[in-house]
Write an enzyme that holds these catalytic residues in place. Structure first.
Site, PDB file in Angstrom:
ATOM      1  N   GLU A  78       0.804  -1.228   0.000  1.00 26.39           N
ATOM      2  CA  GLU A  78       0.000   0.000   0.000  1.00 26.39           C
ATOM      3  C   GLU A  78       0.832   1.270   0.000  1.00 26.39           C
ATOM      4  O   GLU A  78       0.473   2.255  -0.650  1.00 26.39           O
ATOM      5  CB  GLU A  78      -0.984   0.008   1.166  1.00 26.39           C
ATOM      6  CG  GLU A  78      -2.223  -0.859   0.961  1.00 26.39           C
ATOM      7  CD  GLU A  78      -1.973  -2.333   1.228  1.00 26.39           C
ATOM      8  OE1 GLU A  78      -0.878  -2.673   1.714  1.00 26.39           O
ATOM      9  OE2 GLU A  78      -2.872  -3.151   0.944  1.00 26.39           O
ATOM     10  N   HIS A 147     -11.476  -4.465   9.018  1.00 28.15           N
ATOM     11  CA  HIS A 147     -12.002  -4.244   7.658  1.00 28.15           C
ATOM     12  C   HIS A 147     -13.324  -3.468   7.663  1.00 28.15           C
ATOM     13  O   HIS A 147     -14.088  -3.558   6.712  1.00 28.15           O
ATOM     14  CB  HIS A 147     -12.259  -5.587   6.954  1.00 28.15           C
ATOM     15  CG  HIS A 147     -11.039  -6.217   6.346  1.00 28.15           C
ATOM     16  ND1 HIS A 147      -9.923  -6.538   7.065  1.00 28.15           N
ATOM     17  CD2 HIS A 147     -10.767  -6.603   5.076  1.00 28.15           C
ATOM     18  CE1 HIS A 147      -9.030  -7.106   6.265  1.00 28.15           C
ATOM     19  NE2 HIS A 147      -9.511  -7.153   5.055  1.00 28.15           N
TER      20      HIS A 147
HETATM   21  C1  LIG Z   1      -2.682  -4.416   4.186  1.00 31.33           C
HETATM   22  C2  LIG Z   1      -3.612  -5.286   3.448  1.00 31.33           C
HETATM   23  N1  LIG Z   1      -3.698  -5.193   2.112  1.00 31.33           N
HETATM   24  C3  LIG Z   1      -4.556  -5.963   1.422  1.00 31.33           C
HETATM   25  C4  LIG Z   1      -5.365  -6.853   2.062  1.00 31.33           C
HETATM   26  C5  LIG Z   1      -6.366  -7.687   1.291  1.00 31.33           C
HETATM   27  N2  LIG Z   1      -5.895  -9.041   1.224  1.00 31.33           N
HETATM   28  C6  LIG Z   1      -6.233  -9.951   2.143  1.00 31.33           C
HETATM   29  S1  LIG Z   1      -5.491 -11.402   1.897  1.00 31.33           S
HETATM   30  C7  LIG Z   1      -4.730 -10.847   0.519  1.00 31.33           C
HETATM   31  C8  LIG Z   1      -3.843 -11.750  -0.268  1.00 31.33           C
HETATM   32  C9  LIG Z   1      -2.750 -12.291   0.564  1.00 31.33           C
HETATM   33  O1  LIG Z   1      -1.980 -13.139  -0.197  1.00 31.33           O
HETATM   34  P1  LIG Z   1      -0.922 -14.066   0.473  1.00 31.33           P
HETATM   35  O2  LIG Z   1      -0.066 -13.274   1.398  1.00 31.33           O
HETATM   36  O3  LIG Z   1      -0.251 -14.822  -0.583  1.00 31.33           O
HETATM   37  O4  LIG Z   1      -1.773 -15.031   1.404  1.00 31.33           O
HETATM   38  P2  LIG Z   1      -2.842 -16.138   0.964  1.00 31.33           P
HETATM   39  O5  LIG Z   1      -4.150 -15.443   0.863  1.00 31.33           O
HETATM   40  O6  LIG Z   1      -2.406 -16.746  -0.295  1.00 31.33           O
HETATM   41  O7  LIG Z   1      -2.850 -17.100   2.097  1.00 31.33           O
HETATM   42  C10 LIG Z   1      -5.050  -9.519   0.270  1.00 31.33           C
HETATM   43  C11 LIG Z   1      -4.570  -8.720  -0.857  1.00 31.33           C
HETATM   44  C12 LIG Z   1      -5.263  -6.915   3.463  1.00 31.33           C
HETATM   45  N3  LIG Z   1      -6.055  -7.715   4.176  1.00 31.33           N
HETATM   46  N4  LIG Z   1      -4.381  -6.140   4.129  1.00 31.33           N
END
Ligand SMILES: Cc1ncc(C[n+]2csc(CCOP(=O)(O)OP(=O)(O)O)c2C)c(N)n1
Ligand SMILES: [Mg+2]
Lengths: 343, 323
Positions: A78, A147
């Site tokens: 971000e 959220h």
């Molecule tokens: C600071 C922040 N940015 C974006 C999100 C939205 N978000 C939640 S999970 C996710 C993807 C995370 O990917 P990864 O770290 O690979 O974990 P996975 O979901 O594959 O377990 C996103 C973009 C968030 N919760 N917090």
């Protein structure tokens, strides 16, 4: 809503109206770009491109039309997203950056308040930062403490940021177009509970100037100022109260910075009574701010103490029964209106 | 036999508990009994269990939005978890947290986290406390491939090296951050190489292989516990379900999940291996399956029957200051 629409129009959701604004501005101005996480979706994947179009589907279809150069899926970073938007805005683009949930300003706040917000003033008027940050706010999705926040008071406090909080599809389109054409950083806050709300929206592009309130209900007994999704609860309360012969003047400021103080003061001059409804916490909030403006500038009009209907001083709880009790209800608004009337 | 059968049975039981728990969460979500955003970790069970099986209750883990598996592996009560996910008053966080905010401090589980990159800095803090107090406990943070690109995580990696913190960074690379490919969002060829560049030992492992993952974790934990500083692991794995429950997953390849379930199911791989090696018998594991299914059934029943929080008393409980 009493928007006088001339020319062709259609019934659109809040989501579609925002999409419409983005599409029309991107067609008009090649400097407008979108960047954020999953704004298209499917980058580097075997399956479908544009798989999400934003997690709420707001930017769906824009990548196929404008390409990945202008609808940019980013890593989960971000600070880098917002900083890139601000820097690009200083250098000839008009970026619309998306924070999937506005709660994530926690991660990138420096780039917003210490950087983008200060450039024009700090650099002696020599720098322009025409950027928009879109983000979803608010409770109601059972999304839990991290959220669901309403953080508009935090950003409204900061000089250099304009803060827009449309409560319906018509305003969302017109205000977003204005935001994209504006030369300063604008935070455009979409309440996630409203994405499927529909109303009539002109097909052509139009801009709604900032700092002009809307008046979804007119009345003479009590002024209700409500923000974002709370506008709908205020309208519901006003309609209920009308059956009992109580006439409410409902004001939707639409933009909280700049704020249409004049309309609020004029209304209170007639009603003498003010209820402010906001889903944010009460301390140091917009409700407190409007209350202080009216106490200072409209003191002689007031015939009763001002009442604020807000969320409690607590994070948003997960459990549905708690979350429902957390968000200001129509009943609480009705009670506050009756309180200020001494009824 | 390199592993005793009690260890193997425990590993199997824990992985299976996570699998059945997640599959049931999906069902209960679809039935409307689980509100909100829920991220299931089925497919990734071997990593959670390999990481946590040697940790004590005073070792600390920090988890993610996809945290059910880590919680179960660290010993959290599955009935308390199910109640929490259903938003009930008797849940692990009294229904205030939900799926993305499960925590159990008695078990050294300091929280799932709905902020990507929220947990790694906190685990540095837990590791700093252990180092300062001389407790010999270690911290293990979980993060996805997507989280590896978050500023807080990159800062934490360097910070842990500079302060020589007993912190194992576990990165579960399931190929996706939501609907974005890891091979797109990670600008480097290898996350393990990138992490090594911070100045700590860093290894890649096939996370669907419980035994390989366990062996790396064992080395990493010993390294941290011996005061040698942080260690990073990239464990490649598969996400069997959507990013969140209900995700239409349009971005995934045709037959991708079907093939992954057939060829890369970490529990199947474990079973095949222990049977082939003659370490466990199929019947022993089948008996565990029956028990686990019954346990999760109980968790759901108790979850559904549990009382909701009371807004009168619970909404404003545990605030720092009240007005
Ligand atoms: C600071 C922040 N940015 C974006 C999100 C939205 N978000 C939640 S999970 C996710 C993807 C995370 O990917 P990864 O770290 O690979 O974990 P996975 O979901 O594959 O377990 C996103 C973009 C968030 N919760 N917090
Ligand atoms: Mg991932």
């Amino acid at each position: 809503m009493t928007n006088k629409i001339k020319g062709p129009s259609s019934i659109k959701t809040y989501r579609e109206a925002i999409n419409d604004a983005l599409r029309q501005e991107m067609r008009r101005d090649p400097r407008v770009i979108i960047l954020g996480e999953e704004v298209s979706g499917g980058a580097g994947c075997e399956g479908q491109d544009d798989a999400y179009g934003g997690v709420f589907g707001v930017t769906k279809g824009l990548m196929p039309e404008f390409g990945r150069e202008r609808v940019i899926d980013t890593p989960i970073s971000e600070s880098a997203i917002i900083g890139a938007a601000a820097g690009a805005a200083n250098n000839g683009l008009r970026p619309v950056a998306e924070l999937m949930f506005f709660d994530f300003i926690g991660v990138c706040f420096d780039q917003i308040f210490n950087q983008a917000a200060k450039f024009r003033y700090m650099f002696g008027g020599k720098s322009r930062t025409p950027m928009v940050i879109r983000g979803t706010v608010g409770a109601g999705w059972r999304a839990g403490a991290q959220h669901s926040s309403m953080l508009h008071p935090v950003v409204t406090h900061i000089p250099g940021l304009k803060v827009v909080m449309p409560s319906n599809a018509y305003d969302a389109k017109g205000l977003l177009i204005q935001a994209i054409r504006d030369d300063d950083p604008v935070l455009f806050l979409e309440h996630k509970i409203m994405y499927d709300l529909k109303c009539e929206v002109p097909d052509e592009a139009y801009a709604i100037p900032f700092g002009e309130a809307a008046f979804p209900r007119e009345g003479t007994d009590v002024t209700i100022v409500a923000i974002s999704n709370m506008v709908h609860r205020a309208i519901q309360a006003a309609d209920e109260l009308a059956k009992e012969g109580i006439s409410c003047d409902v004001i939707d400021p639409r933009t909280v910075s700049p704020l249409d103080e004049e309309s609020i003061l004029e209304s209170v001059e007639i009603t003498g009574r003010l209820v402010i409804v906001d889903e944010a916490h009460e301390r140091c909030s917009l409700a407190a701010d409007i209350s202080s403006i009216v106490a200072e500038k409209g003191f002689s009009s007031l015939r009763a103490p001002i009442r604020k209907v807000t969320a409690p001083h607590a994070p948003v709880p997960f459990s549905p029964v708690l979350e429902d009790a957390y968000v200001p209800s129509v009943e609480r608004i009705i009670r506050a209106v009756k309180d200020v009337l001494g009824a | 036999m390199p592993y005793d059968s009690a260890f193997l049975l425990r590993a199997y039981r824990t992985m299976k508990t996570i699998r059945i728990f997640e599959e049931r969460c999906i069902k209960e979500f679809e039935a409307g009994n689980v509100p909100g955003f829920v991220h299931a970790s089925n497919g990734q069970e071997s990593i959670a269990v390999a990481s946590c099986i040697d940790l004590s209750d005073t070792d600390i883990i920090g988890s993610t939005h996809r945290g059910h598996g880590h919680s179960i592996a660290k010993g959290c009560d599955v009935i308390g978890m199910m109640k929490e996910i259903m938003g009930k008053a008797t849940g692990l966080c009294k229904g205030k947290g939900g799926s993305m905010h499960i925590a159990d401090f008695d078990k050294g589980m300091i929280g799932a986290n709905a902020i990507v990159g929220g947990g790694q800095p906190l685990c540095n803090g837990a590791a700093l406390a252990s180092k300062t107090l001389g407790t010999k406990d270690i911290a293990m943070s979980f993060g996805g491939d997507g989280s590896a690109n978050q500023g807080t995580v990159l800062e934490s990696l360097n910070f842990a090296v500079v302060l020589k913190l007993p912190h194992v960074f576990m990165f579960e690379n399931n190929g996706y951050g939501e609907g974005t490919g890891a091979n797109y969002a990670l600008g480097c060829d290898s996350l393990a190489d990138r992490n090594r560049a911070f100045g700590m030992p860093s290894e890649y492992v096939d996370g669907t292989d419980f035994f390989a993952t366990y062996e790396v974790c064992k080395r990493a934990i010993a390294h941290a516990r011996d005061g040698k500083g942080p260690f990073a692991i990239e464990a490649e794995t598969v996400r069997f379900d959507g990013h969140f429950i209900g995700d239409p997953q349009l971005y995934r390849g045709k037959d991708e999940i079907k093939l992954a379930k057939k060829n890369r199911d970490c529990i199947k791989i474990f079973r095949d291996r222990v049977i082939k090696e003659g370490w466990l018998k199929a019947e022993e594991m089948d008996a565990i399956d029956t028990e686990v299914i019954a346990l999760i059934e109980t968790a759901v029943k108790e979850g559904l029957a549990a009382p909701n929080p009371d807004p009168e008393t619970d909404l404003m409980a545990d605030v720092y200051c009240s007005y």
